[in-house]
Structure formats: structure tokens, C-alpha cells
Design a protein around this motif. Structure first.
Motif, mmCIF file in Angstrom:
data_model
loop_
_atom_site.group_PDB
_atom_site.id
_atom_site.type_symbol
_atom_site.label_atom_id
_atom_site.label_comp_id
_atom_site.label_asym_id
_atom_site.label_seq_id
_atom_site.Cartn_x
_atom_site.Cartn_y
_atom_site.Cartn_z
ATOM 1 N N MET A 1 0.826 -1.203 0.000
ATOM 2 C CA MET A 1 0.000 0.000 0.000
ATOM 3 C C MET A 1 0.861 1.255 0.000
ATOM 4 O O MET A 1 0.636 2.189 -0.746
ATOM 5 C CB MET A 1 -0.902 -0.070 1.233
ATOM 6 N N SER A 2 1.926 1.184 0.726
ATOM 7 C CA SER A 2 2.776 2.362 0.754
ATOM 8 C C SER A 2 3.672 2.459 -0.479
ATOM 9 O O SER A 2 4.129 3.535 -0.810
ATOM 10 C CB SER A 2 3.626 2.375 2.018
ATOM 11 N N GLU A 4 2.530 2.191 -3.299
ATOM 12 C CA GLU A 4 1.719 3.034 -4.183
ATOM 13 C C GLU A 4 1.955 4.513 -3.908
ATOM 14 O O GLU A 4 2.048 5.330 -4.811
ATOM 15 C CB GLU A 4 0.230 2.713 -4.000
ATOM 16 N N LEU A 5 2.076 4.818 -2.634
ATOM 17 C CA LEU A 5 2.333 6.200 -2.256
ATOM 18 C C LEU A 5 3.647 6.664 -2.894
ATOM 19 O O LEU A 5 3.736 7.749 -3.454
ATOM 20 C CB LEU A 5 2.393 6.300 -0.719
ATOM 21 N N LEU A 6 4.647 5.810 -2.820
ATOM 22 C CA LEU A 6 5.956 6.180 -3.373
ATOM 23 C C LEU A 6 5.895 6.311 -4.890
ATOM 24 O O LEU A 6 6.556 7.162 -5.479
ATOM 25 C CB LEU A 6 7.018 5.153 -2.961
ATOM 26 N N ARG A 252 10.082 13.517 3.531
ATOM 27 C CA ARG A 252 9.617 12.190 3.958
ATOM 28 C C ARG A 252 10.753 11.358 4.537
ATOM 29 O O ARG A 252 10.524 10.379 5.231
ATOM 30 C CB ARG A 252 8.914 11.461 2.803
ATOM 31 N N GLU B 8 10.010 -2.335 3.022
ATOM 32 C CA GLU B 8 8.930 -2.433 4.001
ATOM 33 C C GLU B 8 9.292 -3.428 5.105
ATOM 34 O O GLU B 8 9.727 -4.546 4.820
ATOM 35 C CB GLU B 8 7.669 -2.904 3.265
ATOM 36 N N GLU B 43 6.032 -0.317 8.370
ATOM 37 C CA GLU B 43 6.640 0.985 8.045
ATOM 38 C C GLU B 43 7.729 0.787 6.985
ATOM 39 O O GLU B 43 8.199 -0.331 6.762
ATOM 40 C CB GLU B 43 7.233 1.622 9.303
ATOM 41 N N PHE B 44 8.127 1.906 6.383
ATOM 42 C CA PHE B 44 9.159 1.847 5.348
ATOM 43 C C PHE B 44 10.473 2.412 5.851
ATOM 44 O O PHE B 44 10.504 3.452 6.514
ATOM 45 C CB PHE B 44 8.708 2.619 4.107
ATOM 46 N N ARG B 58 5.256 8.997 6.485
ATOM 47 C CA ARG B 58 4.099 8.926 5.596
ATOM 48 C C ARG B 58 3.395 10.260 5.413
ATOM 49 O O ARG B 58 3.052 10.669 4.306
ATOM 50 C CB ARG B 58 3.096 7.960 6.229
ATOM 51 N N GLU B 59 3.202 10.923 6.545
ATOM 52 C CA GLU B 59 2.485 12.205 6.458
ATOM 53 C C GLU B 59 3.252 13.214 5.622
ATOM 54 O O GLU B 59 2.665 13.948 4.822
ATOM 55 C CB GLU B 59 2.260 12.782 7.861
ATOM 56 N N GLU B 62 2.768 12.439 1.976
ATOM 57 C CA GLU B 62 1.486 12.909 1.460
ATOM 58 C C GLU B 62 1.479 14.426 1.310
ATOM 59 O O GLU B 62 0.992 14.969 0.327
ATOM 60 C CB GLU B 62 0.350 12.430 2.366
#
Ligand code: SF4
Ligand code: SF4
Lengths: 364, 82
Positions: A1-2, A4-6, A252, B8, B43-44, B58-59, B62
Motif C-alpha cells: 500500500m505504501s 503506491e504512495l511512493l 519524507r 517495508e 513501516e518503510f 508517511r504524512e 502525502e
């Protein structure tokens, strides 16, 4: 899911919009330099280089640890290869870096030297344990991204009572090199794409002098196309307004003050020293050396290694390329005597080197 | 040489995280010794030479996407629509 964010940081439509915006706002040439090998590769690999407006001159500076390792440092580790009871441990990229008299580590191995390629400095702990009768010497090159990993490894070695690990420490720090570049009048740079992962460790503050002392802009930047375009776009906007700023576009990953834990470990083990850079020469305070409390790890001390000015490789223009004074295809050897299969200089060796990237993506 | 990749966190054991790179099956181990605080599963991390250097925020990710869209004049869109 993350993931996709990247991936959103690659959005082609958004890239196009920023490119159009840049094109319309650029009325003069803008020379920008990136000082991170991973940026060099990202700019070519993503196709950005051919999409950028013509008025943008893209330079790859001293951003690859392999490329900036000084001739004398290369000769020092080549001298150590083949030493009785020494196992050299290194990141793979150093294997083909040419030293004097056509030497390199690959050839040294063919001649019987024991050289072990490791993925992480951490692997040297196991190597040292398995070879108690030998000295394992790790070749420590790289910037503030790599230096803390080596410092952490040294700490672990001490905790585990491993006493046959040594570090040949050639670490260098990025902001001091930028300062040296900017103070050289022959070098003409309008702005810097600042390294993302070095900055993840050191933060943004150490670069503020770029705007304050030299009135140039610089942006800490991630490695996706949108990261890079956005930083360039900002620098164009500032220049059009006659402003200069240092900013962080990679929030980030990069915090204002970097990673304090990594910095603490790095400076527990290392302290600043003068260092020789390939092509840039001696830059005061731009290196890291092992502190006296950690001297038992110091391969330079143990083997009496001195690093001094020595002649550059004949014909190789790596120095000018690292300073952004020349582009790789302006070197007379480029693509002729010097190719990735048969590199004359280090910039053609590492995949992150400017000459290698130029060769791979321009001649394809 | 100094390629640092996002990965991840799948599991954590004694200051070492097992992480997945890209969407594939490849996993790598990363020491967490350089991180100020332990990450959570899911988390990444940015990993370089076997060490995690930072946790991805993450925030902030975004927020920068939002700012990017704004910079080219589509404040609400994803950039793909006009
Ligand atoms: S930021 Fe990281 S990847 Fe880029 S040159 Fe520096 S150490 Fe290498
Ligand atoms: S083409 Fe080869 S010899 Fe010329 S500058 Fe690049 S690495 Fe050095």
C-alpha cells in the motif's frame, strides 16, 4: 500500500506539467550540479536528462565515493592487497578502480591477494571471527551515509571482543566539498541538487552557508523524477526572483537535524580531518579519521600508510568532470581508450560515476 | 556503491528488521542500530549497506505530493486530471 504512495512521485502527467512550467520560466541558462551518484543514475535512468529544457546544463559533481577516492588512497589499498595475513574487505565497486601501473584489486586477486567483497560492513564481523589468525581490513570509503554504518560495525566489534578487524578510513564529508567547489572561481554553478541520503544523516543546516555565503540555491532532493523536477523548478523560480535559498524537498526522509543517533555514533568513532579528493585536491576538514580512543582499529596507523598528493592518471579528466568544468564526452579518452569494460579513470568504473552513466545512456 | 533503497518492514527481531524490497519476494535484513527509535512492522525504511538510515514519514510524503500538485496549479487533483 505504501509502495503506491511512493509511486506517485513518478506520475508522468505531473512531471510533464512541471517540465512545461520550467520551460516557460527559463529565460537564461541554469547550471545545476547534483552531488550524489544515485541522482546521476536516476536522472539518466528515468529519461529526465533528455526531457529537461535545453537551457538547463546538468553537471554531476563529486557524488560518487568511488570517483572521489584519491589516487594515493587507491594505491594505499592496492599496496595492502597481498600483504601476508591480510584479508581486504570492500564494497564491490572498488574492485576495478585503477591505481598506478595498471593495478587494480581484481588483478591483485588473480595474483593471490585475499579480497572479499561484502554487501555490508557488518559482514566483516563474521569474516574476522572466521579468520582469527588474519587481519581483516575494511576499505572505508563513502560519505556521511556510509560512515555511520562503519562506526556502528566498529562498536559491535568492540562489544564482541573482535580484535582482528581494521578500517582503512577514507571517509569524506559532503558540505565541506561543496564549500571548496563554490570558493573556486573557475567553477560556475547556479544551484545544487543536494544528496538525499547524506542529508538523512546530517540534516539541512550544514548546507545553509551555500545561500548565506555564496548566494546560490540548493535543495535536498529525493530520487524520484518528481523530486528532482520540483527541486529544479524551485531553483528556477528563486533565480527569477533574484533570491537564493537552501530548502528540503525530501521531508519524507530528511528531518531538519538529520538522524541524531547516527551522527552520535559516527562522531563517537570518527573526527574531522583534512582529506585529499580526486580532482579537488586537499580540502581542509573534509575527511573523517578514527579517533585516538579507537586507534586499535586504524589500519593507516598500523601499516604506516601516508596519503599524499600524487600524479593523476595520465590523460584522465576525472578531476575536471567532478568539478563540473568538463562533461564526460569532452574527455579525449571517453568511449575510446576508456569504456566501462576497460576504464581508465574511476568515473568510468562505478555505475554511479558520471562517465559510466553518460556512456551507458548516451551511446545506447 | 551507496545505493539506498526503500523497503517495508516485515518483522523485527533483536534490533534487526527483515524487510521487503519493492513488491517482490526479495527480502533484506537491516540493522536498526542507527535509528533513534525502533520502527513498526509495515513501516518503510531507507536501507544502506545493511543498516536502516531513516524511517519514511508517511504524512510528510502525502504533504509533499499535495504541495507538488499545488505548485503546478491543480490543488485538489492528483496531477493526472486537468
Ligand atoms: S546521498 Fe547516498 S547515494 Fe547519494 S552519493 Fe551520497 S551516499 Fe551515495
Ligand atoms: S572518460 Fe575515462 S579517462 Fe576520461 S574522465 Fe572519464 S573516467 Fe577519466
Amino acid at each position: 500500500m505504501s509502495f503506491e504512495l511512493l509511486e506517485k512521485f513518478r506520475d508522468p502527467a505531473l512531471c510533464r506539467k512541471i517540465l512545461d512550467k520550467m520551460e516557460s520560466e527559463l529565460d537564461r541558462e541554469l547550471r545545476f550540479m547534483e552531488v550524489c551518484g544515485t541522482h546521476t543514475v536516476a536522472i539518466f535512468q528515468s529519461g529526465l536528462r533528455s526531457l529537461l529544457p535545453e537551457k538547463i546544463v546538468h553537471l554531476s559533481g563529486p557524488g560518487c565515493p568511488v570517483c572521489v577516492t584519491h589516487e594515493s588512497e587507491v594505491n594505499a589499498f592496492l599496496d595492502l592487497a597481498g600483504h601476508e595475513n591480510v584479508i581486504l574487505a570492500t564494497f564491490g565497486d572498488l574492485m576495478r578502480v585503477p591505481g598506478d601501473k595498471g593495478r587494480n584489486l581484481k588483478k591483485a586477486v588473480a595474483d593471490g591477494a585475499r579480497v572479499k567483497v561484502v554487501y555490508s560492513p557488518f559482514d566483516t564481523l563474521k569474516l574476522a571471527k572466521e579468520n582469527p589468525g588474519d587481519l581483516v581490513v575494511f576499505i572505508g570509503v563513502g560519505f556521511e551515509t556510509t560512515a555511520p554504518t562503519i562506526a556502528a560495525t566498529m562498536k559491535m566489534a568492540r562489544e564482541q571482543g573482535i580484535d582482528n578487524l581494521r578500517i582503512l578510513c577514507f571517509h569524506k564529508t559532503v558540505p565541506t566539498a561543496l564549500d571548496a567547489l563554490l570558493s573556486d572561481e573557475a567553477i560556475n554553478i547556479d544551484g545544487f541538487i543536494l544528496p538525499g541520503h547524506v542529508s538523512a544523516i546530517i540534516g539541512v543546516e550544514p548546507y545553509e552557508f551555500i545561500a548565506e555565503n555564496y548566494a546560490k540555491s540548493a535543495v535536498v532532493t529525493g530520487f524520484e523524477p518528481l523530486d528532482i523536477l520540483q527541486s529544479l523548478n524551485q531553483m528556477i523560480e528563486w533565480r527569477n526572483k533574484g533570491e537564493a535559498h537552501v530548502a528540503n524537498n525530501y521531508t519524507r526522509i530528511v528531518g531538519e537535524h538529520g538522524n541524531p543517533k547516527a551522527l552520535e555514533i559516527m562522531y563517537e568513532v570518527f573526527e574531522p580531518c583534512d582529506a585529499l579528493w580526486r580532482g579537488l585536491g586537499l580540502i581542509p576538514g573534509s575527511g573523517l579519521e578514527i579517533r585516538p580512543e579507537w586507534e586499535s582499529f586504524d589500519a593507516k596507523k598500523q601499516f604506516g600508510i601516508e596519503i599524499k598528493e600524487s600524479p593523476a592518471l595520465p590523460g584522465c579528466k576525472c578531476g575536471d568532470i567532478l568539478k563540473g568544468v568538463k562533461q564526460p564526452d569532452q574527455c579525449p579518452l571517453f568511449g575510446k581508450a576508456c569504456t566501462p569494460a576497460n576504464p581508465v579513470g574511476p568515473c568510468m568504473v562505478s555505475t554511479e560515476g558520471s562517465c559510466a552513466a553518460y556512456y551507458k545512456y548516451k551511446l545506447d | 556503491m551507496c545505493l539506498a533503497v526503500p523497503a517495508e518492514v516485515l518483522s523485527i527481531d533483536a534490533d534487526v528488521a527483515v524487510c521487503r524490497v519493492d513488491r517482490g519476494q526479495t527480502t533484506v535484513k537491516a540493522s536498526l542500530m542507527l535509528l533513534p527509535a525502533a520502527p513498526e512492522v509495515g513501516e518503510f525504511l531507507i536501507i544502506h549497506a545493511g543498516f536502516a538510515l531513516r524511517v519514511l514519514d508517511r504524512e510528510e510524503a502525502e504533504e509533499s505530493l499535495r504541495a507538488l500538485n499545488e505548485a503546478v496549479g491543480c490543488p485538489l487533483g492528483t496531477g493526472t486530471e486537468e
